[in-house]
Design an enzyme around this catalytic site. Structure first.
Site, PDB file in Angstrom:
ATOM      1  N   ARG A 100      37.148  46.295  44.746  1.00  0.00           N
ATOM      2  CA  ARG A 100      37.066  44.844  44.777  1.00  0.00           C
ATOM      3  C   ARG A 100      35.937  44.376  43.855  1.00  0.00           C
ATOM      4  O   ARG A 100      34.898  45.047  43.741  1.00  0.00           O
ATOM      5  CB  ARG A 100      36.744  44.431  46.217  1.00  0.00           C
ATOM      6  CG  ARG A 100      36.657  42.944  46.487  1.00  0.00           C
ATOM      7  CD  ARG A 100      37.986  42.324  46.523  1.00  0.00           C
ATOM      8  NE  ARG A 100      38.001  41.000  47.115  1.00  0.00           N
ATOM      9  CZ  ARG A 100      38.982  40.131  46.870  1.00  0.00           C
ATOM     10  NH1 ARG A 100      39.980  40.433  46.050  1.00  0.00           N
ATOM     11  NH2 ARG A 100      38.988  38.959  47.443  1.00  0.00           N
ATOM     12  N   THR A 388      48.414  37.788  42.851  1.00  0.00           N
ATOM     13  CA  THR A 388      48.017  39.181  42.881  1.00  0.00           C
ATOM     14  C   THR A 388      49.266  39.987  42.545  1.00  0.00           C
ATOM     15  O   THR A 388      50.331  39.434  42.320  1.00  0.00           O
ATOM     16  CB  THR A 388      47.478  39.386  44.305  1.00  0.00           C
ATOM     17  OG1 THR A 388      46.364  38.514  44.448  1.00  0.00           O
ATOM     18  CG2 THR A 388      47.103  40.775  44.656  1.00  0.00           C
ATOM     19  N   ASN A 408      42.978  37.356  41.025  1.00  0.00           N
ATOM     20  CA  ASN A 408      42.948  36.239  41.962  1.00  0.00           C
ATOM     21  C   ASN A 408      44.033  35.240  41.580  1.00  0.00           C
ATOM     22  O   ASN A 408      45.185  35.442  41.891  1.00  0.00           O
ATOM     23  CB  ASN A 408      41.574  35.574  42.051  1.00  0.00           C
ATOM     24  CG  ASN A 408      41.467  34.740  43.321  1.00  0.00           C
ATOM     25  OD1 ASN A 408      42.124  35.051  44.309  1.00  0.00           O
ATOM     26  ND2 ASN A 408      40.676  33.698  43.313  1.00  0.00           N
ATOM     27  N   GLY A 480      50.356  37.185  47.237  1.00  0.00           N
ATOM     28  CA  GLY A 480      50.675  35.970  47.995  1.00  0.00           C
ATOM     29  C   GLY A 480      49.472  35.302  48.629  1.00  0.00           C
ATOM     30  O   GLY A 480      49.650  34.452  49.498  1.00  0.00           O
TER      31      GLY A 480
HETATM   32  N1  GLY Z   1      42.761  37.323  45.509  1.00  0.00           N
HETATM   33  C1  GLY Z   1      43.721  37.550  46.513  1.00  0.00           C
HETATM   34  C2  GLY Z   1      43.160  38.415  47.597  1.00  0.00           C
HETATM   35  O1  GLY Z   1      42.241  39.175  47.346  1.00  0.00           O
HETATM   36  O2  GLY Z   1      43.605  38.312  48.709  1.00  0.00           O
END
Ligand code: GLY
Length: 585
Positions: A100, A388, A408, A480
């Site tokens: 992440r 995503t 994102n 989503g």
């Molecule tokens: N950016 C979408 C998520 O990380 O849920």
């Protein structure tokens, strides 16, 4: 030529039905005896298959697909974003890799607020200040070294070839042309919109800058975070007013975390732990629903949709309150996924009437939850981006990989790293810019997800693996935004509760509730009778979904694989809502 009128009328009718049919997808999954990839792009799926045929395992294939998606699916595939990879090797060992993005060291809790303390619109979505430190390259290089069988340059070869040129599908040419925010950044306008001479379907999309960047990473992966490329990347971001420094890049680290685990009607569920809220919310939802006979209530009946929506509502309420980066807050995951908590939540659930989100009362069975929740004002909900991408891989040995990766928003911050040819994320928007104020996806969050230097923003990404009798059964996931969690739940329940095959479960009309705003979203062609029955129970139902100024009739993109428990065949399901492809051999 003369036409017989009857067939012509039938043809016209068929054309009309096709024009309004919700989905173009098949109801049959792709079948293959050995291995399978499902992804949003056929060329990326093909890259994974090529690598497995060359002797690679599912991890090699996953890395090849990840790099290929960065080329062929710039909407969400990425070098400049982040993701989560859930691996289950054939020997039963699982690994959850967190790559992440992280907030830069100079990030502050109030960086998106104006002098009056109001959130500055779009500041965390478009442009240089929206960018968080990317993790994808670190993550993919890490897993390749640790769990792959081939070399990095071998698995990156398909992506490098694709970057030299590939024909654009209609959907991708349309997306590149339609995105007005891309045009705000000259480098993005030059590369992705050919300076305004937009790419057309079938046009060859050549990305020489990106090909060079990929070659440099393949030759020396350290470059991205520590070498010349880190210098170039940081300089490009800072020139545009962004916060990321060379130091931020050098300090980025991949984390291996324990996945969350639970059971649902005898199936074992393995899913994403924080900083994703996905696995925790999914298990909480399933624990609540386990007490109801959904199969008897009927697939997409108002009764089963009502019960499921009520479970969604409760899990999203907790998500908003408790979830964030586990390296910065102690999160009560164990309590939230405890079966006893699901039982307690069921006591508040009225089978005949919708609950009111703002009046929900959390069951008082765990002190930890009450203590935490009493420390701050009740959060509200925020929107989260949709764009995503997810892919699933199973190899011939039975190793399985589920990856969800993201910039994102579609095309991320819309900023292209100058000279490097790749887009950068707008993942800073996944933090709560101001706890209690909605983000891009309408989700409202509490202080656990406040912005902080070095912190990972909360995610909804839910790469998930399901076992039956200890054997691999399903590999699931979807994009989503907030709807990732409910999409994965919809697909999983489609198979487990309603006996659908994996393709049917992926295609089935979706419904979503996220606590706030207090409404049920249903895909466009959801049965009007069911909608009426839900409204009679007190639900506010909206057809499709509105994200910012856009209305969408459908959402998400399930890219999933199932294993036929009798034959061992790999069954691939690519979502008919998009142009993806499941390919096996
Ligand atoms: N950016 C979408 C998520 O990380 O849920």
């Amino acid at each position: 030529m003369r036409f017989n009128r009857k067939p012509l009328i039938l043809l016209l009718l068929a054309a009309l039905v096709a024009a309004v049919a919700p989905l173009q997808g098949s109801v049959l999954p792709a079948h293959a005896p050995h291995a399978m990839v499902a992804s949003v792009h056929g060329l990326a799926s093909q890259a994974g298959v090529e690598i497995m045929k060359a002797g690679g395992n599912a991890v090699d294939a996953a890395v090849a697909i990840g790099f290929a998606l960065a080329v062929v699916h710039p909407q969400a595939g990425n070098l400049g974003g982040g993701g989560f990879m859930l691996i289950r090797m054939a020997d039963g060992k699982t690994h959850f890799i967190d790559y992440r993005e992280k907030a830069p060291a100079a990030a502050t809790a109030n960086m998106y607020l104006d002098a009056q303390g109001n959130v500055i619109e779009n500041a965390s979505v478009v442009g240089y200040r929206a960018i968080a430190v990317p993790g994808s390259v670190a993550g993919m290089v890490y897993v390749e070294k640790k769990y792959g069988k081939l070399t990095l340059d071998r698995v990156m070869a398909p992506a490098i070839n694709l970057a030299r040129g590939f024909p654009l599908a209609w959907e991708d040419a349309r997306d590149l042309q339609q995105d007005e925010d891309l045009a705000r950044f000259p480098e993005s306008r030059r590369i992705f919109q050919r300076g305004g001479n937009y790419y057309k379907q079938g046009g060859i999309f050549r990305q020489p800058d990106l090909a060079r960047t990929l070659e440099r990473i393949a030759a020396n992966p350290d470059e991205f975070y520590h070498g010349a490329m880190a210098r170039e990347l940081a300089a490009s971001i800072q020139k545009g007013g962004g916060l990321i420094t060379q130091d931020d890049l050098a300090r980025y680290e991949v984390k291996e975390r324990e996945p969350v685990r639970g059971t649902y009607r005898g199936y074992e569920i393995i899913s994403a732990p924080p900083p994703s809220s996905g696995g925790t919310a999914l298990l909480e939802i399933l624990n609540i629903l386990e007490g109801y006979d959904l199969a008897k209530a009927g697939n997409r009946s108002s009764e089963s949709v009502h019960l499921t929506v009520e479970a969604f509502r409760r899990a999203f309420y907790d998500r908003a309150e408790f979830m964030g980066d586990p390296d910065f807050s102690k999160l009560p995951v164990a309590q939230l996924i405890d079966k006893k908590y699901g039982v307690a939540w069921r006591e508040s659930l009225d089978p005949a009437h919708a609950s009111v989100s703002k009046d929900l009362k959390r069951p008082a069975i765990f002190n930890e939850l009450e203590q935490y929740a009493s420390q701050h004002a009740q959060p509200m909900a925020v929107p989260e981006p949709e764009h995503t991408t997810h892919y699933s891989v199973v190899d011939a040995a039975g190793n399985a990989v589920a990856v969800t990766t993201t910039l994102n928003d579609d095309f991320g911050s819309r900023v292209t790293a100058e000279g490097l040819g790749f887009l950068l994320n707008d993942e800073m928007d996944d933090f709560s810019a101001k706890p209690g104020v909605p983000n891009l996806y309408g989700l409202i969050q509490g202080p656990a997800n406040a912005i902080g230097p070095g912190k990972r923003p909360l995610s909804a990404m839910t790469p998930t693996i399901v076992l039956k009798d200890d054997k691999l059964f399903l590999v699931l996931g979807s994009p989503g935004g907030s709807k990732i969690i409910t999409t994965v739940a919809n697909i999983l329940m489609g198979v487990v509760d309603f006996g659908m095959n994996i393709q049917e479960a992926v295609e089935a009309p979706r419904f979503h509730h996220q606590w706030l705003p207090d409404k049920v979203n249903v895909e466009q062609w959801f049965s009007p009778d069911t909608v009426k029955a839900l409204e009679a129970k007190g639900h506010h139902v909206e057809r499709g979904v509105t994200v910012g100024a856009e209305w969408e009739p459908y959402w998400s993109d399930g890219e999933c694989v199932a294993i036929d428990q009798k034959t061992g065949e790999r069954l691939g399901a690519s979502d008919g809502r998009h142009n993806g492809k499941a390919i096996g051999y």
